[in-house]
Motif scaffolding. Structure first.
Motif, PDB file in Angstrom:
ATOM      1  N   PRO A 181      54.303 -96.528 107.108  1.00 34.70           N
ATOM      2  CA  PRO A 181      53.149 -97.556 106.698  1.00 34.70           C
ATOM      3  C   PRO A 181      53.792 -98.932 106.566  1.00 34.70           C
ATOM      4  N   LEU A 182      55.098 -98.868 106.066  1.00 34.18           N
ATOM      5  CA  LEU A 182      55.964-100.141 105.854  1.00 34.18           C
ATOM      6  C   LEU A 182      56.176-100.871 107.107  1.00 34.18           C
ATOM      7  N   ASP A 183      56.187-100.312 108.100  1.00 32.47           N
ATOM      8  CA  ASP A 183      56.591-100.790 109.388  1.00 32.47           C
ATOM      9  C   ASP A 183      55.172-101.438 109.935  1.00 32.47           C
ATOM     10  N   MET A 184      54.259-100.825 109.181  1.00 31.23           N
ATOM     11  CA  MET A 184      52.619-101.444 109.787  1.00 31.23           C
ATOM     12  C   MET A 184      52.187-102.384 108.818  1.00 31.23           C
ATOM     13  N   GLY A 185      53.187-102.888 107.737  1.00 31.84           N
ATOM     14  CA  GLY A 185      52.889-104.106 106.819  1.00 31.84           C
ATOM     15  C   GLY A 185      52.411-103.747 105.552  1.00 31.84           C
ATOM     16  N   ALA A 186      52.639-102.296 105.038  1.00 34.18           N
ATOM     17  CA  ALA A 186      52.260-101.852 103.751  1.00 34.18           C
ATOM     18  C   ALA A 186      53.168-102.395 102.699  1.00 34.18           C
ATOM     19  N   ASP A 187      52.901-102.891 101.596  1.00 28.72           N
ATOM     20  CA  ASP A 187      53.826-102.860 100.543  1.00 28.72           C
ATOM     21  C   ASP A 187      54.405-102.012  99.907  1.00 28.72           C
ATOM     22  N   ILE A 188      53.684-100.771  99.815  1.00 35.02           N
ATOM     23  CA  ILE A 188      54.426 -99.583  98.926  1.00 35.02           C
ATOM     24  C   ILE A 188      53.717 -98.387  99.772  1.00 35.02           C
ATOM     25  N   VAL A 189      54.793 -97.226  99.715  1.00 30.04           N
ATOM     26  CA  VAL A 189      54.324 -96.223 100.297  1.00 30.04           C
ATOM     27  C   VAL A 189      54.472 -94.944  99.163  1.00 30.04           C
ATOM     28  N   MET A 190      53.535 -94.301  99.147  1.00 26.19           N
ATOM     29  CA  MET A 190      53.595 -93.270  97.844  1.00 26.19           C
ATOM     30  C   MET A 190      53.728 -91.761  98.462  1.00 26.19           C
ATOM     31  N   HIS A 191      54.365 -90.895  97.993  1.00 30.57           N
ATOM     32  CA  HIS A 191      54.185 -89.492  98.463  1.00 30.57           C
ATOM     33  C   HIS A 191      54.159 -88.539  97.143  1.00 30.57           C
ATOM     34  N   SER A 192      53.334 -87.715  97.555  1.00 33.51           N
ATOM     35  CA  SER A 192      53.456 -86.438  96.465  1.00 33.51           C
ATOM     36  C   SER A 192      54.567 -85.553  97.238  1.00 33.51           C
ATOM     37  N   VAL A 193      55.683 -85.839  96.866  1.00 32.50           N
ATOM     38  CA  VAL A 193      57.006 -84.842  97.402  1.00 32.50           C
ATOM     39  C   VAL A 193      56.919 -83.370  97.266  1.00 32.50           C
ATOM     40  N   THR A 194      55.881 -83.168  96.195  1.00 32.68           N
ATOM     41  CA  THR A 194      55.611 -81.961  95.996  1.00 32.68           C
ATOM     42  C   THR A 194      55.257 -81.029  97.308  1.00 32.68           C
ATOM     43  N   LYS A 195      54.669 -81.677  98.398  1.00 37.30           N
ATOM     44  CA  LYS A 195      53.861 -81.125  99.491  1.00 37.30           C
ATOM     45  C   LYS A 195      55.014 -81.091 100.578  1.00 37.30           C
ATOM     46  N   TYR A 196      54.784 -81.814 101.647  1.00 35.97           N
ATOM     47  CA  TYR A 196      55.584 -81.730 103.036  1.00 35.97           C
ATOM     48  C   TYR A 196      57.080 -82.076 102.660  1.00 35.97           C
ATOM     49  N   LEU A 197      57.305 -83.019 101.831  1.00 34.91           N
ATOM     50  CA  LEU A 197      58.891 -83.385 101.770  1.00 34.91           C
ATOM     51  C   LEU A 197      59.580 -82.468 101.137  1.00 34.91           C
ATOM     52  N   GLY A 198      59.144 -81.743 100.100  1.00 34.82           N
ATOM     53  CA  GLY A 198      59.930 -80.703  99.409  1.00 34.82           C
ATOM     54  C   GLY A 198      59.643 -79.308 100.439  1.00 34.82           C
ATOM     55  N   GLY A 199      58.499 -79.007 100.803  1.00 41.71           N
ATOM     56  CA  GLY A 199      58.297 -78.208 101.869  1.00 41.71           C
ATOM     57  C   GLY A 199      58.284 -76.719 101.465  1.00 41.71           C
ATOM     58  N   HIS A 200      58.542 -76.183 100.500  1.00 41.66           N
ATOM     59  CA  HIS A 200      58.785 -74.902 100.072  1.00 41.66           C
ATOM     60  C   HIS A 200      58.147 -74.560  98.808  1.00 41.66           C
ATOM     61  N   SER A 201      57.085 -75.199  98.317  1.00 43.28           N
ATOM     62  CA  SER A 201      56.254 -74.808  96.990  1.00 43.28           C
ATOM     63  C   SER A 201      56.958 -74.626  95.875  1.00 43.28           C
ATOM     64  N   ASP A 202      58.091 -75.292  95.689  1.00 42.04           N
ATOM     65  CA  ASP A 202      58.927 -74.751  94.409  1.00 42.04           C
ATOM     66  C   ASP A 202      59.164 -76.172  93.559  1.00 42.04           C
ATOM     67  N   VAL A 203      58.591 -77.280  93.882  1.00 38.50           N
ATOM     68  CA  VAL A 203      59.009 -78.519  93.342  1.00 38.50           C
ATOM     69  C   VAL A 203      57.690 -79.232  92.960  1.00 38.50           C
ATOM     70  N   VAL A 204      57.671 -79.765  91.810  1.00 39.75           N
ATOM     71  CA  VAL A 204      56.581 -81.026  91.664  1.00 39.75           C
ATOM     72  C   VAL A 204      57.469 -82.276  91.454  1.00 39.75           C
ATOM     73  N   MET A 205      56.831 -83.499  92.571  1.00 38.61           N
ATOM     74  CA  MET A 205      57.498 -84.719  92.146  1.00 38.61           C
ATOM     75  C   MET A 205      56.699 -85.717  93.026  1.00 38.61           C
ATOM     76  N   GLY A 206      56.982 -86.934  92.708  1.00 37.51           N
ATOM     77  CA  GLY A 206      56.191 -88.071  93.223  1.00 37.51           C
ATOM     78  C   GLY A 206      57.289 -89.060  93.862  1.00 37.51           C
ATOM     79  N   ALA A 207      57.143 -90.005  94.555  1.00 35.59           N
ATOM     80  CA  ALA A 207      58.095 -91.153  95.189  1.00 35.59           C
ATOM     81  C   ALA A 207      57.276 -92.341  95.719  1.00 35.59           C
ATOM     82  N   LEU A 208      57.896 -93.429  95.395  1.00 33.84           N
ATOM     83  CA  LEU A 208      57.404 -94.769  95.806  1.00 33.84           C
ATOM     84  C   LEU A 208      58.474 -95.421  96.797  1.00 33.84           C
ATOM     85  N   ILE A 209      58.323 -95.859  97.724  1.00 32.14           N
ATOM     86  CA  ILE A 209      59.259 -96.483  98.730  1.00 32.14           C
ATOM     87  C   ILE A 209      58.578 -98.028  98.940  1.00 32.14           C
TER      88      ILE A 209
END
Length: 379
Positions: A181-209
């Motif tokens: 989304p940043l490449d398309m003009g968004a100011d902030i990208v948010m992720h629930s890192v818990t999901k695909y970024l962690g990918g193994h159902s063993d972490v709860v986390m969030g992120a902003l870029i």
């Protein structure tokens, strides 16, 4: 640098003291200083931690941003974004979004004088009619949770820039592998890192870029001041998970396509929601802004029976009935009573979130086994 190389190497350097190829877990709360105020960047792990720093650099690189910030959950990350606002400010949000986000907006921040408007964003141009002098933020998900609606990020960004409003995009379902989304003009990208970024159902986390340094500094102040930061062990697990993100997302997308193709002709399925289908609303936009269509699928049953939906979900063998999504294992969820229970029924029904809606997080198992599991459960 191609994405697969970036996932393995970006933001990560060998440990300077030992040469360890994996970033160590700096399991410390504080750091020794030679004299008061003479620290070398690290003083207290709520503020900074070397393991978290490595993860934040990696996430920034994956999203083509300049700065990454990690939080103790996805909701903590969203919380920080809304704390940029002041009483009297207004937010335009999609009318189909994660139930926890809706709850945070309406039950926590609304009472502090921030006003939220939940509107359809299927046609991005419709966002503009809701903007006024108090609007400070546009918040959207794409694909949305759980209806898989596609919102035109570029068009939303153009509207946001025109009115000098921030645009934040929850990119959890797509991940940086499928869209940026940043490449398309968004100011902030948010992720629930818990999901695909962690990918193994063993972490709860969030992120902003973000790309903007001032915005990063403001968010970093909130990250430190509010204290919702993740521990180094969780950061290590996500760093490890990211190394296979491209491989996992490719398989999630491949399996998602096979499952969608199976479900679209099933006699018990009424409506099927997956962005890769040619008849999916805004499919053309999805093709433009996504590299593939992921492994998240929702469908409703003919007759809209909640009891029948429960019966089906209780019969699965490989699809585990559980909250969350994005792990290597396949999950099935009933949004009306689970992830989106905090949204009033009348609001759910408006966007098509019926009582029989079933949401699948298609994992990376053998697709033929997953189809057989669906066939048995739907029988």
């Amino acid at each position: 640098m191609k994405f697969g190389t970036k996932a393995i190497h970006a933001g990560v350097e060998p440990d300077p003291s030992t040469g360890a190829i994996m970033t160590p877990v700096y399991q410390t709360s504080t750091y020794v200083q030679a004299s008061p105020g003479a620290h070398k960047g690290y003083e207290y792990s709520r503020t900074q931690n070397p393991t978290r720093d490595a993860l934040q650099k990696s996430l920034a690189a994956l999203e083509n941003g300049s700065h990454g910030l990690c939080f103790s959950s996805g909701l903590a990350a969203i919380d920080a974004v809304i704390k940029l606002l002041n009483p009297g400010d207004e937010v335009i949000a999609a009318n189909d979004l994660y139930g926890g986000t809706y709850r945070l907006f309406t039950k926590v921040f609304a009472k502090y004088g921030i006003k939220f408007h939940f509107v359809s964003m299927e046609k991005a141009i419709d966002i503009e009619q809701h903007i006024n002098k108090n609007t400070k933020l546009i918040w959207l998900e794409t694909p949305t949770n759980p209806m898989m609606n596609i919102i035109d990020i570029k068009a939303a960004a153009q509207i946001a820039r025109k009115h000098q409003v921030m645009l934040a995009v929850d990119n959890t379902f797509a991940t940086p592998y499928l869209q940026n989304p940043l490449d398309m003009g968004a100011d902030i990208v948010m992720h629930s890192v818990t999901k695909y970024l962690g990918g193994h159902s063993d972490v709860v986390m969030g992120a902003l870029i973000v790309k903007d340094k001032k915005l990063n500094d403001d968010l970093a102040f909130l990250q430190n001041s509010s204290g919702a930061t993740p521990g180094p062990q969780d950061c290590f697990l996500v760093l490890r998970g990211i190394k296979t993100l491209h491989l996992r997302m490719q398989r999630h997308s491949e399996n998602g396509r096979k499952i969608a193709e199976y479900l679209k002709t099933h006699p018990k399925v009424d409506k099927l929601y997956w962005p890769g289908l040619e008849n999916h609303p805004n499919h053309d936009i999805a093709k433009q802004q996504m590299r593939d269509f992921g492994g998240m699928i929702s469908f409703t049953l003919k007759g809209d029976s909640q009891e029948e939906a429960f019966r089906i979900m209780e019969r699965f063998k490989f699809f585990s009935l559980a909250e969350s999504l994005g792990g290597v294992e396949s999950l099935v969820n009933h949004p009306a009573t689970m992830t989106h229970a905090s949204i009033p029924k009348e609001e759910r029904i408006k966007v098509g979130l019926l009582d029989s809606l079933i949401r699948l997080s298609v994992g990376v198992e053998d697709a033929e086994d997953l189809i057989a599991d669906l066939e048995s459960a739907l029988d």
